[in-house]
Design a protein around this motif. Structure first.
Motif, mmCIF file in Angstrom:
data_model
loop_
_atom_site.group_PDB
_atom_site.id
_atom_site.type_symbol
_atom_site.label_atom_id
_atom_site.label_comp_id
_atom_site.label_asym_id
_atom_site.label_seq_id
_atom_site.Cartn_x
_atom_site.Cartn_y
_atom_site.Cartn_z
ATOM 1 N N THR A 1 -12.163 3.064 -11.808
ATOM 2 C CA THR A 1 -10.650 2.716 -11.464
ATOM 3 C C THR A 1 -11.017 1.032 -9.996
ATOM 4 N N TYR B 1 -4.274 5.779 -6.238
ATOM 5 C CA TYR B 1 -4.153 5.010 -5.022
ATOM 6 C C TYR B 1 -4.276 6.027 -3.298
ATOM 7 N N ILE C 1 1.173 -1.476 -0.387
ATOM 8 C CA ILE C 1 -0.120 -0.052 0.005
ATOM 9 C C ILE C 1 1.060 0.878 -0.315
ATOM 10 N N LEU D 1 2.679 2.167 -3.293
ATOM 11 C CA LEU D 1 1.580 2.411 -5.147
ATOM 12 C C LEU D 1 1.043 3.756 -4.353
ATOM 13 N N VAL D 2 0.906 3.627 -2.751
ATOM 14 C CA VAL D 2 0.697 5.356 -2.591
ATOM 15 C C VAL D 2 1.975 6.760 -2.871
ATOM 16 N N GLU E 1 -8.047 -0.959 -8.733
ATOM 17 C CA GLU E 1 -7.261 -0.091 -8.271
ATOM 18 C C GLU E 1 -7.903 0.237 -6.824
ATOM 19 N N THR E 2 -8.990 0.080 -7.318
ATOM 20 C CA THR E 2 -9.704 0.588 -5.651
ATOM 21 C C THR E 2 -9.455 -0.854 -5.097
ATOM 22 N N THR F 1 -8.071 -3.503 -4.741
ATOM 23 C CA THR F 1 -6.841 -3.664 -4.917
ATOM 24 C C THR F 1 -6.693 -3.282 -3.310
ATOM 25 N N VAL F 2 -6.598 -1.762 -3.188
ATOM 26 C CA VAL F 2 -6.736 -1.399 -1.734
ATOM 27 C C VAL F 2 -7.610 -2.008 -0.793
ATOM 28 N N ARG G 1 2.627 5.972 -7.206
ATOM 29 C CA ARG G 1 0.847 6.893 -8.173
ATOM 30 C C ARG G 1 0.054 7.586 -7.243
#
Lengths: 248, 261
Positions: B227, B52, B41, B44-45, B230-231, B233-234, B48
């Motif tokens: 997204t 994220y 996490i 990723l943040v 991506e969402t 995933t988080v 990007r």
């Protein structure tokens, strides 16, 4: 017999206990008089533990009557907890409460059942622990004690309720040989004090020394009954002779 | 006859693997998964921030709702479970019958169906907020499982304990309160922890009845920003971190309890 004039502490008549098709107790009658020490012996599966456990109704019988200290166990008006307050029981596997200290093991029922104050219960408990030689272990948990020590605590726990009758269900069978003596000593001491006792045991030396009366059971029946002298020297029943020849 | 030393372990395996020190492999796996998820996490943040960081800013109130539902439901489920468990071992036919019927019926219906059912069934009688209906549905379902855990815990306590208490003149209630339950709690605690984690994960199901939990918030964000990958995933990583965190805490609690014994 002189005992006949004394008060009956236990009066069991014609009791029958059935497990499925097996008769664990087959028309057994037993009286225990006030102050008397009765030792019950016999081969395993003969029903001796079942008989003992039926006296405080841990085992429900199917037929017959049992009167303990004047209270009929199967009278709907009888409060069984009142009977059990008067009847102490010592188990083969000790059954101390592992989550409580030795002291708490002795005070719990005094406080909850007898409604004694904590202080009163603790004084009583300490006096009894002193008597069984374990006052130093009051704050220990049962798990830290040897088997012999646990059983002595268990006896003290029962005595804390001031019972009129003590039942011992093979109290030394789960012990290592070197610990049997210390438990028997406590029991002998208790007998000397005049406690009424019913003891299921394989300790023949104890039976000889302490018993007023020996009862021999086989296949759910009492087959021989008498004084220790009579029983150990001149048993009449074949089964008793065989048992004695095997055990002595 | 009975040996007290033999400790019974109830295995209800629908929660998460709880890392114990003795299980080296799992212990290592826990570390890799937990710190790996946090690291992922963070990476990723950092790499990007859009989308994220935006996702991460959007979902915290969802996490709070997930906690509310989980905590409310587990507490209620423990109460229901205690009553049900006592009912299941009761000699009282009525009490026993009701408890058994409850367990049988609830365990035979999928949780998702129960959530819908209670939401709409309750809705026809009284107007309750969706979150309350969700908590009730989860608690009713998990209470049945918890009842079985409580029953097994009580039954795992050696028969001699009960006999010793009764022989001292205690009645059934006193025996239960002073002797059986305090010992059963130690046996019950690990599976209850397991149920807690299972419930935490299952709480994502309540998103279908308009409860704005973590999953629901994620879906809201995803459908607005398109997204999805991506969402989710988080969202998955956050669930993983929370679950692993609690499984660790339960593992530590378990060790504390067994040391005290």
């Amino acid at each position: 017999m002189s005992t006949n004039s004394r008060r009956k502490m236990v009066e069991a008549k014609e009791i029958i206990k059935v497990y499925g098709s097996f008769r664990a107790l087959d028309r057994v009658s037993l009286d225990v008089y006030d102050g008397e020490k009765v030792v019950i012996i016999g081969p395993s599966g003969s029903g001796k533990s079942t008989l003992l456990r039926s006296i405080n109704r841990l085992e429900e019988i199917d037929r017959g009557t049992i009167v303990v200290d004047g209270m009929d166990l199967y009278d709907p008006k009888t409060d069984i907890t009142k009977v059990r307050e008067e009847v102490g029981m010592v188990f083969q596997s000790f059954n101390l409460f592992p989550h409580k200290t030795v002291l708490e093991n002795l005070t719990l029922a005094q406080i909850v059942v007898r409604k004694r104050s904590k202080q009163e219960a603790e004084e009583k408990a300490m006096a009894l622990l002193e008597r069984v030689g374990l006052a130093a272990k009051a704050k220990s948990y049962p798990g830290k004690l040897s088997g012999g020590q646990q059983q002595r605590v268990a006896i003290a726990r029962s005595l804390a309720m001031d019972p009129k009758l003590m039942l011992f269900d093979e109290p030394t069978s789960a012990l290592d040989p070197e610990m049997i003596g210390e438990v028997l000593d406590v029991m002998k001491d208790l007998a000397k004090d005049g406690m009424t006792m019913a003891v299921v045991t394989h300790e023949m030396g104890f039976a000889r020394e302490v018993a007023d009366r020996v009862i021999f059971m086989d296949a759910g029946r009492i087959v021989e009954e008498g004084t220790p002298e009579h029983f150990f020297t001149a048993p009449t029943h074949e089964r008793a002779k065989l048992f004695l020849s095997q055990i002595l | 006859m009975s040996t007290e030393a033999k400790k019974q372990i109830i295995d209800v395996g629908d929660g998460a693997a709880i890392p114990r020190k003795s299980d080296r492999g799992l212990f290592t796996a826990w570390r890799i998964a937990f710190f790996g998820a946090i690291g992922t996490i963070a990476y990723l943040v950092w790499s990007r921030p859009d989308p994220y960081l935006n996702i991460l800013k959007f979902v915290p109130d969802g996490i709070a709702v997930t906690f509310q539902v989980t905590l409310g439901a587990i507490l209620l489920a423990i109460v229901i479970g205690l009553i049900t468990g006592l009912g299941r071992i009761s000699k009282n036919r009525f009490f026993n019958g009701v408890a058994s019927l409850y367990v049988e019926v609830i365990r035979g219906i999928p949780l998702l169906v129960q959530i819908f059912y209670i939401y709409y069934a309750l809705g026809t009688i009284v107007k309750v907020p969706a979150i309350l209906s969700a908590i009730i549905a989860m608690a009713v379902c998990y209470g049945a499982y918890m009842g079985e855990v409580v029953r097994a815990g009580i039954e795992s306590i050696a028969k001699g304990q009960r006999e010793a208490a009764l022989s001292l003149g205690m009645n059934g209630r006193q025996t239960m309160i002073h002797v059986i339950l305090p010992q059963a709690v130690k046996v019950i605690l690990p599976p209850v922890g397991n149920e807690f984690i299972a419930l935490l994960k299952d709480s994502s199901l309540v998103s279908i009845i308009a409860v704005a939990d973590l999953l629901r918030r994620g879906r809201e964000y995803a459908s607005e920003s398109f997204t999805y990958f991506e969402t989710y995933t988080v969202i998955a990583l956050i669930y993983l971190i929370i679950t692993l965190f609690f499984s660790k805490i339960i593992g530590v609690m378990e060790e504390r309890v067994s040391v005290n014994k």
